[in-house]
Every structure is written in structure tokens, then in C-alpha cells.
Design a protein around this motif. Structure first.
Motif, mmCIF file in Angstrom:
data_model
loop_
_atom_site.group_PDB
_atom_site.id
_atom_site.type_symbol
_atom_site.label_atom_id
_atom_site.label_comp_id
_atom_site.label_asym_id
_atom_site.label_seq_id
_atom_site.Cartn_x
_atom_site.Cartn_y
_atom_site.Cartn_z
ATOM 1 N N THR A 127 0.635 -1.395 0.024
ATOM 2 C CA THR A 127 0.355 0.402 -0.238
ATOM 3 C C THR A 127 0.806 1.559 0.293
ATOM 4 O OG1 THR A 127 0.091 -0.112 2.588
ATOM 5 C CG2 THR A 127 -1.710 -1.115 1.349
ATOM 6 N N VAL A 128 2.052 0.743 0.591
ATOM 7 C CA VAL A 128 2.523 2.590 0.118
ATOM 8 C C VAL A 128 3.519 2.688 -0.952
ATOM 9 C CG1 VAL A 128 4.973 2.755 1.438
ATOM 10 C CG2 VAL A 128 3.500 0.875 2.015
ATOM 11 N N GLU A 129 3.026 3.542 -1.722
ATOM 12 C CA GLU A 129 3.001 3.809 -3.224
ATOM 13 C C GLU A 129 4.475 4.928 -3.161
ATOM 14 O OE1 GLU A 129 0.869 6.300 -5.961
ATOM 15 O OE2 GLU A 129 0.052 4.679 -6.308
ATOM 16 N N ASP A 130 5.638 4.495 -4.490
ATOM 17 C CA ASP A 130 6.382 5.416 -4.899
ATOM 18 C C ASP A 130 5.985 7.069 -4.486
ATOM 19 O OD1 ASP A 130 8.420 6.616 -6.417
ATOM 20 O OD2 ASP A 130 10.742 5.325 -5.584
ATOM 21 N N PRO A 131 6.708 7.672 -4.720
ATOM 22 C CA PRO A 131 5.710 9.107 -4.788
ATOM 23 C C PRO A 131 6.602 9.704 -6.255
ATOM 24 C CG PRO A 131 6.642 9.483 -2.530
ATOM 25 C CD PRO A 131 7.513 8.012 -3.122
ATOM 26 N N GLU A 132 7.357 8.853 -6.803
ATOM 27 C CA GLU A 132 7.496 8.925 -8.520
ATOM 28 C C GLU A 132 7.397 8.361 -8.787
ATOM 29 O OE1 GLU A 132 11.752 11.128 -8.736
ATOM 30 O OE2 GLU A 132 11.900 9.808 -7.325
ATOM 31 N N LEU A 133 7.392 7.070 -9.211
ATOM 32 C CA LEU A 133 7.168 5.290 -10.114
ATOM 33 C C LEU A 133 5.304 5.863 -9.856
ATOM 34 C CD1 LEU A 133 10.205 4.008 -9.917
ATOM 35 C CD2 LEU A 133 9.597 5.431 -11.521
ATOM 36 N N PHE A 134 4.820 5.821 -8.940
ATOM 37 C CA PHE A 134 2.740 5.647 -8.833
ATOM 38 C C PHE A 134 3.135 4.161 -8.791
ATOM 39 C CE2 PHE A 134 4.303 9.532 -10.643
ATOM 40 C CZ PHE A 134 3.478 10.656 -9.997
ATOM 41 N N MET A 135 3.732 3.019 -8.089
ATOM 42 C CA MET A 135 4.057 2.247 -7.719
ATOM 43 C C MET A 135 4.578 2.076 -5.897
ATOM 44 S SD MET A 135 4.973 -0.912 -9.931
ATOM 45 C CE MET A 135 4.269 -0.885 -11.606
#
Length: 96
Positions: A13-21
Motif C-alpha cells: 500500500t506504500v506507493e513510491d511518489p515518483e513511480l506511482f507503484m
């Protein structure tokens, strides 16, 4: 009792803010251990100069402790050995 599988679901559920994954699918998590009420995470960033690194660490800690009150501490260690490389599946998703 929190299990490793529970922790993996939270990390998804923790999304990388740059890659949106999420960090799990991206393969940023190298090791995940639960020792009584302490979670230890060994992870990397997509690049050593990741501008969102500190924020990502806080997001991981918050996600775990918000979901599981019995977890008293989340220790996150960063490594660049080995450096992160996207899997073939991720390369296809990103069009690389």
C-alpha cells in the motif's frame, strides 16, 4: 499476531511518489524481519539521490505502525548493494 505476510500486504500500500507503484512490487524491499514487536526493513531506492527517500522511509514506518499497534518500532536500513534494477516485468510496464 503480525506475520511477515501481513507486513508485505502493508508494504503493497506504500506507493513510491515518483513511480506511482508500491515499494514491494518495485522490488525496493530486500529483507523484512519481524522480531517480537520490532520490524526490520532492509531496502533500497531507485537511485542513491532519490529526492523522496526520507519521505518514503517515513511512509513505510507510518503504514506499519498505523496498521499494527502491537509493532513498537520499525527500523529501516538503506543499502545500495546491490543497486536497484527493475525486473523485466517492470521494464515492460515502464516501456523500457
Amino acid at each position: 499476531m503480525v506475520t511477515k505476510e501481513d507486513l508485505v500486504e502493508v508494504l503493497k500500500t506504500v506507493e513510491d511518489p515518483e513511480l506511482f507503484m508500491d515499494v514491494w512490487t518495485l522490488g525496493l524491499i530486500y529483507e523484512l524481519e519481524l522480531k517480537k514487536d520490532i520490524v526490520e526493513v532492509l531496502m533500497t531506492f531507485t537511485t542513491p539521490m532519490c529526492p523522496y527517500g526520507p519521505m518514503l522511509i517515513d511512509m513505510i514506518k507510518d503504514a506499519i505502525t498505523d496498521k499494527y499497534k502491537e509493532v513498537k518500532e520499525v527500523k529501516v536500513e538503506i543499502t545500495f548493494d546491490p543497486p536497484w534494477e527493475p525486473s523485466e516485468e517492470l521494464r515492460a510496464v515502464f516501456g523500457l
